[in-house]
Design an enzyme around this catalytic site. Structure first.
Site, PDB file in Angstrom:
ATOM      1  N   ASP A  33     -78.466  60.931  29.376  1.00  9.49           N
ATOM      2  CA  ASP A  33     -78.238  61.169  30.812  1.00  9.49           C
ATOM      3  C   ASP A  33     -79.565  60.995  31.549  1.00  9.49           C
ATOM      4  O   ASP A  33     -80.625  61.363  31.024  1.00  9.49           O
ATOM      5  CB  ASP A  33     -77.694  62.600  31.012  1.00  9.49           C
ATOM      6  CG  ASP A  33     -76.940  62.753  32.326  1.00  9.49           C
ATOM      7  OD1 ASP A  33     -75.739  63.100  32.279  1.00  9.49           O
ATOM      8  OD2 ASP A  33     -77.540  62.549  33.407  1.00  9.49           O
ATOM      9  N   TYR A  75     -67.580  49.603  43.282  1.00  9.56           N
ATOM     10  CA  TYR A  75     -67.428  50.632  42.247  1.00  9.56           C
ATOM     11  C   TYR A  75     -66.197  50.341  41.379  1.00  9.56           C
ATOM     12  O   TYR A  75     -66.282  50.296  40.150  1.00  9.56           O
ATOM     13  CB  TYR A  75     -67.313  52.020  42.902  1.00  9.56           C
ATOM     14  CG  TYR A  75     -66.989  53.128  41.942  1.00  9.56           C
ATOM     15  CD1 TYR A  75     -67.993  53.720  41.170  1.00  9.56           C
ATOM     16  CD2 TYR A  75     -65.677  53.588  41.782  1.00  9.56           C
ATOM     17  CE1 TYR A  75     -67.694  54.731  40.275  1.00  9.56           C
ATOM     18  CE2 TYR A  75     -65.378  54.608  40.890  1.00  9.56           C
ATOM     19  CZ  TYR A  75     -66.387  55.168  40.144  1.00  9.56           C
ATOM     20  OH  TYR A  75     -66.089  56.170  39.252  1.00  9.56           O
ATOM     21  N   LYS A  93     -65.994  49.071  37.400  1.00  7.43           N
ATOM     22  CA  LYS A  93     -65.212  49.844  36.414  1.00  7.43           C
ATOM     23  C   LYS A  93     -64.127  48.948  35.807  1.00  7.43           C
ATOM     24  O   LYS A  93     -63.858  49.007  34.598  1.00  7.43           O
ATOM     25  CB  LYS A  93     -64.558  51.062  37.090  1.00  7.43           C
ATOM     26  CG  LYS A  93     -65.503  52.224  37.358  1.00  7.43           C
ATOM     27  CD  LYS A  93     -65.699  53.066  36.106  1.00  7.43           C
ATOM     28  CE  LYS A  93     -66.682  54.192  36.333  1.00  7.43           C
ATOM     29  NZ  LYS A  93     -67.005  54.943  35.104  1.00  7.43           N
ATOM     30  N   ARG A 122     -52.918  62.761  47.080  1.00  6.10           N
ATOM     31  CA  ARG A 122     -53.801  62.539  45.935  1.00  6.10           C
ATOM     32  C   ARG A 122     -53.169  63.208  44.710  1.00  6.10           C
ATOM     33  O   ARG A 122     -52.274  64.047  44.823  1.00  6.10           O
ATOM     34  CB  ARG A 122     -55.182  63.168  46.171  1.00  6.10           C
ATOM     35  CG  ARG A 122     -56.049  62.449  47.224  1.00  6.10           C
ATOM     36  CD  ARG A 122     -56.457  61.061  46.777  1.00  6.10           C
ATOM     37  NE  ARG A 122     -57.345  60.375  47.707  1.00  6.10           N
ATOM     38  CZ  ARG A 122     -56.958  59.649  48.738  1.00  6.10           C
ATOM     39  NH1 ARG A 122     -55.672  59.529  49.029  1.00  6.10           N
ATOM     40  NH2 ARG A 122     -57.843  59.037  49.498  1.00  6.10           N
TER      41      ARG A 122
HETATM   42  C1  UD2 Z   1     -61.828  59.160  44.869  1.00  8.39           C
HETATM   43  C2  UD2 Z   1     -63.084  59.430  44.090  1.00  8.39           C
HETATM   44  C3  UD2 Z   1     -64.088  58.383  44.336  1.00  8.39           C
HETATM   45  C4  UD2 Z   1     -63.513  56.993  44.109  1.00  8.39           C
HETATM   46  C5  UD2 Z   1     -62.274  56.835  44.982  1.00  8.39           C
HETATM   47  C6  UD2 Z   1     -61.654  55.500  44.723  1.00  8.39           C
HETATM   48  C7  UD2 Z   1     -63.393  61.806  43.721  1.00  8.39           C
HETATM   49  C8  UD2 Z   1     -64.115  63.006  44.145  1.00  8.39           C
HETATM   50  N1  UD2 Z   1     -63.651  60.693  44.445  1.00  8.39           N
HETATM   51  O1  UD2 Z   1     -62.061  59.284  46.248  1.00  8.39           O
HETATM   52  O2  UD2 Z   1     -65.206  58.581  43.472  1.00  8.39           O
HETATM   53  O3  UD2 Z   1     -63.198  56.814  42.733  1.00  8.39           O
HETATM   54  O4  UD2 Z   1     -61.336  57.854  44.663  1.00  8.39           O
HETATM   55  O5  UD2 Z   1     -60.446  55.366  45.374  1.00  8.39           O
HETATM   56  O6  UD2 Z   1     -62.644  61.807  42.757  1.00  8.39           O
HETATM   57  N2  UD2 Z   1     -61.438  64.556  52.683  1.00  8.39           N
HETATM   58  C9  UD2 Z   1     -61.340  65.325  53.826  1.00  8.39           C
HETATM   59  N3  UD2 Z   1     -62.351  66.189  54.102  1.00  8.39           N
HETATM   60  C10 UD2 Z   1     -63.461  66.322  53.318  1.00  8.39           C
HETATM   61  C11 UD2 Z   1     -63.552  65.522  52.155  1.00  8.39           C
HETATM   62  C12 UD2 Z   1     -62.513  64.640  51.868  1.00  8.39           C
HETATM   63  O7  UD2 Z   1     -60.363  65.229  54.578  1.00  8.39           O
HETATM   64  O8  UD2 Z   1     -64.337  67.138  53.640  1.00  8.39           O
HETATM   65  C13 UD2 Z   1     -60.317  63.657  52.358  1.00  8.39           C
HETATM   66  C14 UD2 Z   1     -60.713  62.231  52.156  1.00  8.39           C
HETATM   67  O9  UD2 Z   1     -60.822  61.549  53.371  1.00  8.39           O
HETATM   68  C15 UD2 Z   1     -59.553  61.756  51.266  1.00  8.39           C
HETATM   69  C16 UD2 Z   1     -59.194  62.984  50.433  1.00  8.39           C
HETATM   70  O10 UD2 Z   1     -59.772  64.088  51.123  1.00  8.39           O
HETATM   71  O11 UD2 Z   1     -58.442  61.401  52.053  1.00  8.39           O
HETATM   72  C17 UD2 Z   1     -59.760  62.926  49.041  1.00  8.39           C
HETATM   73  O12 UD2 Z   1     -61.160  62.642  49.143  1.00  8.39           O
HETATM   74  P1  UD2 Z   1     -62.118  62.622  47.858  1.00  8.39           P
HETATM   75  O13 UD2 Z   1     -63.450  62.175  48.319  1.00  8.39           O
HETATM   76  O14 UD2 Z   1     -62.027  63.917  47.143  1.00  8.39           O
HETATM   77  O15 UD2 Z   1     -61.455  61.568  46.892  1.00  8.39           O
HETATM   78  P2  UD2 Z   1     -61.015  60.039  47.126  1.00  8.39           P
HETATM   79  O16 UD2 Z   1     -59.647  59.933  46.552  1.00  8.39           O
HETATM   80  O17 UD2 Z   1     -61.198  59.595  48.513  1.00  8.39           O
END
Ligand code: UD2
Length: 314
Positions: free
Chosen positions: A36, A144, A148, A211
């Site tokens: 790491d 990203y 992957k 999600r």
């Molecule tokens: C996930 C992965 C990311 C990438 C992506 C690819 C995680 C943490 N992130 O992003 O690394 O692989 O998928 O598609 O697993 N949100 C809010 N308020 C906040 C933060 C987030 O509304 O303060 C919303 C965000 O806009 C989204 C949802 O929550 O609609 C999930 O956000 P996220 O960052 O946890 O995960 P994601 O699926 O966007």
């Protein structure tokens, strides 16, 4: 006990998912080597009983030092920030793609008995059907996911004479130890921390985006189960050259997450809405049945249980 007495390498073993995996491997009697790039703070959290090599997976000497004698390798190290990979696609290409491909090739040469790769639901891009199954087209939206996907594809096209390997496509992983302040913090870690401190949250968009949140302990079980099958059956394992979704199959909206937290704390959070993030996928949820049926894995932690546990620990 499959793991007892084996030497197991974990790249990214000081990170959120990797540290849970390291604990589990140690408890199963494995000798663990962590590779790491971690900070001194993170390094101090790696258990003393694991051997820590501080270095990048993009450094061949570090890979050799850490992983050349391993019986099995779990490859989780990556530039995990989607935003950073977009800003510095060369870095992503060298770490997330090329170093991973090099590592896979070296694992084949040194005769590793199991290679488990942390792939991502990001490789699917904008879903063309829901829930997402493993046969969904690979159409990543950004660097990203594309990097992957390159490694995922290298694994899923391996032949029977090559290293026993599998690609586990993680959906939204959450659980203890996920830092709410990092640039790629998952929404669950941010919202639970705010719920615990009585602060409000910002929802990007209307909150009806979906999600599939999968608890880190279920992710660890999936990795262990896939690794065991490869170690036991080598390339005859049904996991070999096979991708699996690692998800809960529970579909929730962000508003559901807030409502569940409110019900647990008995204290409604202040919610502010902001514009949806650019280029974001609205709905993402997976079908876990292939992993359940093929390797007898079961996701055990419901989102409500996982959120309760997180709030109890804060
Ligand atoms: C996930 C992965 C990311 C990438 C992506 C690819 C995680 C943490 N992130 O992003 O690394 O692989 O998928 O598609 O697993 N949100 C809010 N308020 C906040 C933060 C987030 O509304 O303060 C919303 C965000 O806009 C989204 C949802 O929550 O609609 C999930 O956000 P996220 O960052 O946890 O995960 P994601 O699926 O966007």
């Amino acid at each position: 006990m499959v793991w007892s007495g084996l030497t197991v390498g974990v790249t990214g073993g000081a990170g959120f998912i990797g540290s849970h995996l390291v604990d589990r491997l140690l408890s199963e009697g494995a000798s663990v080597v962590v590779l790491d790039v971690c900070s001194s703070e993170k390094a101090a959290q790696v258990p003393d009983s694991a051997r820590l090599v501080i270095g990048s997976i993009a450094d061949p000497d570090a890979r050799r030092e850490a992983l050349s004698d391993c019986d099995a390798i779990f490859h989780l190290a990556a530039i995990a920030s989607v935003v950073l990979c977009e800003e510095d696609s060369e870095l992503s290409a060298s770490v997330n793609r090329q170093a991973s491909l090099d590592l896979l090739a070296e694992a084949g040469i040194s005769g590793v008995g199991a290679f488990v790769f942390a792939s991502s639901a990001a490789i699917y891009g904008e879903p063309q059907h829901l829930p997402i199954t493993e046969s969904h087209p690979i159409t990543p939206l950004a660097t990203y996911g594309a990097d992957k996907a390159a490694v995922d594809e290298a694994i899923t096209t391996l032949g029977l004479e090559e290293v026993p390997a599998t690609a586990l496509r993680f959906f939204n992983v959450y659980g203890p130890g996920q830092d709410p302040s990092s640039p790629y913090s998952g929404v669950v870690s941010i919202f639970t921390q705010r719920a615990s401190s009585g602060e409000g949250v910002t929802i990007f968009g209307d909150g009806l985006q979906t999600r599939d949140f999968v608890h880190v302990s279920d992710v660890v079980s999936a990795m262990m189960t896939a690794g065991e099958s490869l170690l036991t059956h080598s390339t005859a394992s049904p996991a070999h050259a096979t991708p699996f979704n690692v998800c809960s199959g529970e579909t929730v909206t962000l508003l559901d997450v807030v409502a569940t937290l409110d019900a647990i704390t008995q204290q409604p959070m202040d919610v502010t809405h902001a514009p949806a993030r650019d280029g974001e996928i609205r709905d993402s949820f997976g079908d876990p049945s292939y992993l359940i049926e093929t390797l007898d894995w079961t996701p055990e932690v419901t989102l409500e249980e996982g959120l309760r546990e997180l709030l109890d620990q804060l």
